[in-house]
Enzyme design. Structure first.
Site, short mmCIF file in Angstrom:
data_model
loop_
_atom_site.label_atom_id
_atom_site.label_comp_id
_atom_site.label_asym_id
_atom_site.label_seq_id
_atom_site.Cartn_x
_atom_site.Cartn_y
_atom_site.Cartn_z
CB THR A 61 -0.84 -0.04 1.30
OG1 THR A 61 -1.49 -1.29 1.36
CG2 THR A 61 -1.84 1.06 1.38
N GLY A 117 -8.67 -5.73 0.99
CA GLY A 117 -7.90 -5.73 2.21
C GLY A 117 -8.30 -4.60 3.14
#
Length: 309
Positions: free
Chosen positions: A169, A199
């Protein structure tokens, strides 16, 4: 109030081949967000600009550098939140959108909802004039090669995450001169994930959170683990009880490791301007600007400084 911006490019086993471009990328994103703050822009604008910069950089698993799912396609997730009113917007499993963080902000500002997903998010993007790219436009050649090499999901998501081809990320937090905080997080997920897998990144309280009363956090790492402990909110709960940002993040990451054996990292800023970038993975590219000084690092306990010109 002295503005602060802190950015991360993902907590994972960043290989040496990506080390230099990852650090350069987070530094560029931090500078972009800082320009916004120095021109009087708010924390929300700053984190959006910073994250968009990384979404446009193929070195990161977001936007143009996103990894591919089992079908060889890009699916993107993003979250943005501001701390004055707790306004939040998020999108998940979005396709063909270059900057999902800006679409998440549009969800926050132009709808009565917090999150839109999949087809609905793309239809909303079309309705407000957000450009839709061709299917192949977000797939970089290097990622296609990696996907072809590692399209075996049988070893499990945690093993994939620990490997040097996992990616992760991007995110940013900021405090502006008015004392408002904001957070933004964006990701392409994990390579060869199941179609539709979501997620922590777009989930409020897990991938990020912002509250003027306690601070702002953007998380990164093994998404399923972060979801189980609602990592962003856990960090802010420690900060609410008077812990410094660094201690709050370290305690929360340690708890996640002990409780669900998950690794990760986070950037955080308090309403006082206290900030941190911590991680339990092998590496995390991060950068921060506070008081005219650019701080950055990649390896554990590494912190370099540059004076801004």
């Amino acid at each position: 109030m002295r503005p602060v911006i802190v950015v991360h490019g993902g907590a994972w086993a960043v290989p040496d081949a990506l080390a230099e471009v990852s650090v350069a990328g987070v530094k560029a994103a931090t500078r972009a967000g800082n320009v916004t703050l120095m021109r009087g822009g708010g924390a929300l604008d700053a984190v959006e600009v910073a994250v968009r910069t990384m979404e446009d950089d193929p070195a990161f698993d977001a936007g143009h550098g996103a990894v591919l799912n089992t079908d060889g396609e890009v699916e993107l997730d993003a979250l943005i939140m501001e701390g004055r009113t707790l306004a939040t917007g998020a999108v998940s499993s979005v396709r063909n959108i270059a900057n999902p963080v800006s679409l998440a902000r549009a969800v926050m500002e132009k709808t009565n909802h917090v999150m839109l997903s999949g087809k609905g998010a793309n239809l909303f993007a079309e309705s407000i004039g957000v450009p839709t790219l061709p299917t192949h436009a977000l797939v970089c050649e290097q990622e296609r090669k990696e996907w072809e090499q590692y399209k075996n999901y049988d070893i499990g998501v945690k093993e994939l995450f620990r490997a040097q081809w996992a990616h992760d990320t991007v995110g940013a937090v900021a405090l502006d001169s008015c004392g408002n905080v904001a957070s933004a997080t964006s990701t392409g997920g994990i390579r060869y994930k199941m179609v539709g897998r979501v997620g922590d990144s777009p989930v409020i309280g897990s991938g990020g959170y912002a509250d003027n009363r306690s601070g702002a956090v953007s998380c990164t790492g093994h998404g399923e683990s972060i979801l189980k402990v609602t990592l962003a909110r856990l960090i802010l709960s420690h900060m609410d009880r008077g812990k410094a940002a660094c201690e709050a993040v370290e305690r929360s990451l340690r708890y996640m490791g002990e409780r669900v054996q998950g690794g990760g990292g986070a950037v955080a800023v308090a309403p006082t301007g206290d900030w941190t970038a911590c991680f339990t993975t092998e590496r995390m590219a991060w950068a921060a600007i506070h008081g005219g000084i650019l701080h950055y690092g990649l390896n554990p306990r590494e912190k370099f400084k540059e004076t801004l010109k």
